[in-house]
Scaffold this motif. Sequence first.
Motif, mmCIF file in Angstrom:
data_model
loop_
_atom_site.group_PDB
_atom_site.id
_atom_site.type_symbol
_atom_site.label_atom_id
_atom_site.label_comp_id
_atom_site.label_asym_id
_atom_site.label_seq_id
_atom_site.Cartn_x
_atom_site.Cartn_y
_atom_site.Cartn_z
ATOM 1 N N GLN A 297 -3.045 1.459 -6.339
ATOM 2 C CA GLN A 297 -3.139 0.122 -5.753
ATOM 3 C C GLN A 297 -4.334 -0.642 -6.350
ATOM 4 O O GLN A 297 -4.232 -1.836 -6.654
ATOM 5 C CB GLN A 297 -3.264 0.220 -4.228
ATOM 6 C CG GLN A 297 -3.029 -1.112 -3.528
ATOM 7 C CD GLN A 297 -3.390 -1.056 -2.052
ATOM 8 O OE1 GLN A 297 -4.123 -0.167 -1.612
ATOM 9 N NE2 GLN A 297 -2.889 -2.002 -1.273
ATOM 10 N N LEU B 6 -10.493 -0.937 -3.485
ATOM 11 C CA LEU B 6 -9.941 -2.273 -3.731
ATOM 12 C C LEU B 6 -11.068 -3.284 -3.947
ATOM 13 O O LEU B 6 -10.972 -4.165 -4.805
ATOM 14 C CB LEU B 6 -9.055 -2.703 -2.549
ATOM 15 C CG LEU B 6 -7.815 -1.823 -2.322
ATOM 16 C CD1 LEU B 6 -7.133 -2.168 -0.992
ATOM 17 C CD2 LEU B 6 -6.821 -1.971 -3.471
ATOM 18 N N VAL C 125 -4.323 -2.696 3.543
ATOM 19 C CA VAL C 125 -4.907 -1.392 3.884
ATOM 20 C C VAL C 125 -4.332 -0.983 5.240
ATOM 21 O O VAL C 125 -3.868 -1.823 6.004
ATOM 22 C CB VAL C 125 -6.459 -1.426 3.972
ATOM 23 C CG1 VAL C 125 -7.072 -1.854 2.656
ATOM 24 C CG2 VAL C 125 -6.931 -2.345 5.090
ATOM 25 N N LEU D 121 -8.389 -8.646 2.134
ATOM 26 C CA LEU D 121 -7.716 -7.433 2.593
ATOM 27 C C LEU D 121 -6.897 -7.752 3.833
ATOM 28 O O LEU D 121 -7.330 -8.512 4.705
ATOM 29 C CB LEU D 121 -8.743 -6.348 2.940
ATOM 30 C CG LEU D 121 -9.449 -5.743 1.733
ATOM 31 C CD1 LEU D 121 -10.489 -4.732 2.192
ATOM 32 C CD2 LEU D 121 -8.458 -5.077 0.792
ATOM 33 N N VAL E 56 -4.300 5.246 -3.559
ATOM 34 C CA VAL E 56 -5.436 4.306 -3.576
ATOM 35 C C VAL E 56 -5.712 3.865 -5.018
ATOM 36 O O VAL E 56 -5.892 2.670 -5.299
ATOM 37 C CB VAL E 56 -6.687 4.995 -2.976
ATOM 38 C CG1 VAL E 56 -7.900 4.099 -3.098
ATOM 39 C CG2 VAL E 56 -6.442 5.385 -1.526
ATOM 40 N N ARG F 116 -9.559 2.987 1.098
ATOM 41 C CA ARG F 116 -8.850 1.956 0.334
ATOM 42 C C ARG F 116 -9.756 0.747 0.087
ATOM 43 O O ARG F 116 -9.788 0.198 -1.010
ATOM 44 C CB ARG F 116 -7.589 1.498 1.079
ATOM 45 C CG ARG F 116 -6.346 2.128 0.509
ATOM 46 C CD ARG F 116 -5.065 1.689 1.150
ATOM 47 N NE ARG F 116 -4.161 2.799 1.055
ATOM 48 C CZ ARG F 116 -3.345 3.045 0.015
ATOM 49 N NH1 ARG F 116 -3.260 2.201 -0.977
ATOM 50 N NH2 ARG F 116 -2.601 4.122 -0.017
ATOM 51 N N THR F 117 -10.496 0.342 1.119
ATOM 52 C CA THR F 117 -11.352 -0.844 0.965
ATOM 53 C C THR F 117 -12.356 -0.630 -0.158
ATOM 54 O O THR F 117 -12.572 -1.507 -0.996
ATOM 55 C CB THR F 117 -12.077 -1.156 2.285
ATOM 56 O OG1 THR F 117 -11.091 -1.359 3.289
ATOM 57 C CG2 THR F 117 -12.936 -2.391 2.174
ATOM 58 N N ARG G 39 0.822 -1.219 0.000
ATOM 59 C CA ARG G 39 0.000 0.000 0.000
ATOM 60 C C ARG G 39 0.849 1.258 0.000
ATOM 61 O O ARG G 39 0.376 2.315 0.415
ATOM 62 C CB ARG G 39 -0.974 -0.011 1.175
ATOM 63 C CG ARG G 39 -0.293 0.009 2.521
ATOM 64 C CD ARG G 39 -1.318 -0.087 3.623
ATOM 65 N NE ARG G 39 -0.681 -0.178 4.914
ATOM 66 C CZ ARG G 39 -0.429 0.845 5.701
ATOM 67 N NH1 ARG G 39 -0.746 2.065 5.330
ATOM 68 N NH2 ARG G 39 0.148 0.667 6.869
ATOM 69 N N ASP H 225 -6.661 4.841 6.557
ATOM 70 C CA ASP H 225 -7.323 4.986 5.250
ATOM 71 C C ASP H 225 -8.194 3.776 4.945
ATOM 72 O O ASP H 225 -8.444 3.455 3.794
ATOM 73 C CB ASP H 225 -6.266 5.161 4.155
ATOM 74 C CG ASP H 225 -5.287 3.971 4.096
ATOM 75 O OD1 ASP H 225 -5.464 3.013 4.876
ATOM 76 O OD2 ASP H 225 -4.358 4.018 3.275
ATOM 77 N N THR H 226 -8.650 3.092 6.011
ATOM 78 C CA THR H 226 -9.299 1.787 5.819
ATOM 79 C C THR H 226 -10.481 1.861 4.844
ATOM 80 O O THR H 226 -10.520 1.107 3.864
ATOM 81 C CB THR H 226 -9.822 1.244 7.173
ATOM 82 O OG1 THR H 226 -8.815 1.452 8.153
ATOM 83 C CG2 THR H 226 -10.154 -0.219 7.088
ATOM 84 N N ILE I 19 -5.069 -5.990 7.018
ATOM 85 C CA ILE I 19 -4.817 -4.756 7.781
ATOM 86 C C ILE I 19 -3.363 -4.825 8.204
ATOM 87 O O ILE I 19 -2.953 -5.658 9.009
ATOM 88 C CB ILE I 19 -5.791 -4.623 8.957
ATOM 89 C CG1 ILE I 19 -7.208 -4.589 8.380
ATOM 90 C CG2 ILE I 19 -5.496 -3.339 9.740
ATOM 91 C CD1 ILE I 19 -8.290 -4.683 9.375
#
Length: 488
Positions: free
Chosen positions: A83, A241, A229, A249, A80, A237-238, A76, A233-234, A251
């Motif tokens: 990725q 993605l 992620v 994913l 965003v 980005r989630t 990451r 920025d969870t 963390i």
Amino acid sequence: MSINAGLFGQFESLTFDDVLVVPGWSDVLPADVDTTASVAGMTLRVPLMSAAMDTVTEAPLAIALAREGGLGILHRNLSVEAQATEVDRVKRAQAGMISRPVSLGPDATLADAEAVMASHKISGVPICDDTGRLVGILTNRDVRFCGPDDDGAPVTKFMTSENLVTAPVGTDLDEAVEILHRHRIEKLPLVDDHGVLKGLITVKDIVKRVEKPLSTLDDAGRLRVGAAVGVTDTAERTEALAAAGVDVLVIDTAHGHTRGVVDAVRTIKKGWPEVTVIGGNVVTREGVDALAEAGADVVKVGVGAGSICTTRIVAGAGMPQMTAIHECAVAAREHSVGGKPLPIIADGGVVTSGDIVKAFVAGADAVMLGNALAGCDEAPGDLELVDGAMWKTYRGMGSAGAMRGRASDRYGSAQNQGKHVAEGVEARVRYAGPLHELVSQLVGGLRSGMGYAGAGNLAELREETRLTRITGAGLRESHPHDVDVLRD
Ligand code: XMP
């Protein structure tokens, strides 16, 4: 209670070099053992994952590893969007059926078609009218003898439209192979009852599948991929993605037994319940419990074990990896996901195939590798020639260089008023050639270890294999000794 509880129930903590697998009664041959792992509903025929590091996993390595039967986790240290583009590259690398094939309208010119084929690296494009109905297909074969004068001509002049071979939606791959073979064609458009284009099956994708039968595939026959992620920025980005089709994913933090990581797990499970979440990293029973209770599908284990890590020196914190894996595996068995024990991934410190075997015996369900993969062709970065040997750069995501990118929140800079204290080094590893060969060496070692343990599969390796503690003299004896090694 694990078979090795006594060994790990002591005051000291142990790591890979402290122990050996005790050879046990064996009626399995290495060639016959089953290395398949099941991690949160995903089948990995090769139980290896690549680290989410910017010198290890971008799309080329993720593609190569998934094709071998493992799983890549995209780093990451990228925007965003960038990725998500990497996820898309992996998901488009091969397909059972392409569900949204690139197509053009009848008014497109030959130059338009050639530009589309070049940018998507495809050898043909279906032509559809404005209702989506398939009217033809233009392939390299149709345009082989066209010259620059034809650039402005419409694609309809060159496309194949008569006797167009199509198949109905729902055609399976075996039927598709038969049709492609019978008509000696390379692309099979799938259409609905109204002739509207709904998919495409290509010979290229079928060949890829046949070449790599162990590949880690999703239900649509695409390669699986994971992505990292952070905790700051969870959601952002989630969102991106997941839209790009990510399967898992991770963390990605150095300390997962924290409010930030627990909240990040909850955020993903609430907003994107269909996405598998790996939480981490932790090294204790309490860490596993906290992430499991937050809803993590898998827990990743390891603090300060990585070959480029300086966390234990800088922060004085961590846990030798074999003890960490064992403690977390015992805790994980008390939680269940989908009716099965919560899986754990051993992350960090694994350098040899023997370490992989030991990680499984300690209780891991899969093993994550950084160092061991960083030297291969598919890892990012160029080769460097130093003193007659070839090297590739490998750096910690907490190193000063990597933290100038976006990785700084992995090492808690937020708690440190934005000051980044490096917890990793910038280094290099020996060039290791193509990933395929590297993985076959590592899996060969795992198979050999399973043979010594008498374990026909990974569950037996985990549950029934004994470890013994060794001394410094034992470790010296383990390596080549009292000889001058001529070839490694
Ligand atoms: P190996 O031993 O395979 O370890 O090189 C890879 C794992 O190390 C972790 N990692 C770090 N840990 N400082 C750390 O303390 C760092 O800069 C760093 N970068 C990566 C990570 O868990 C990775 O998968």
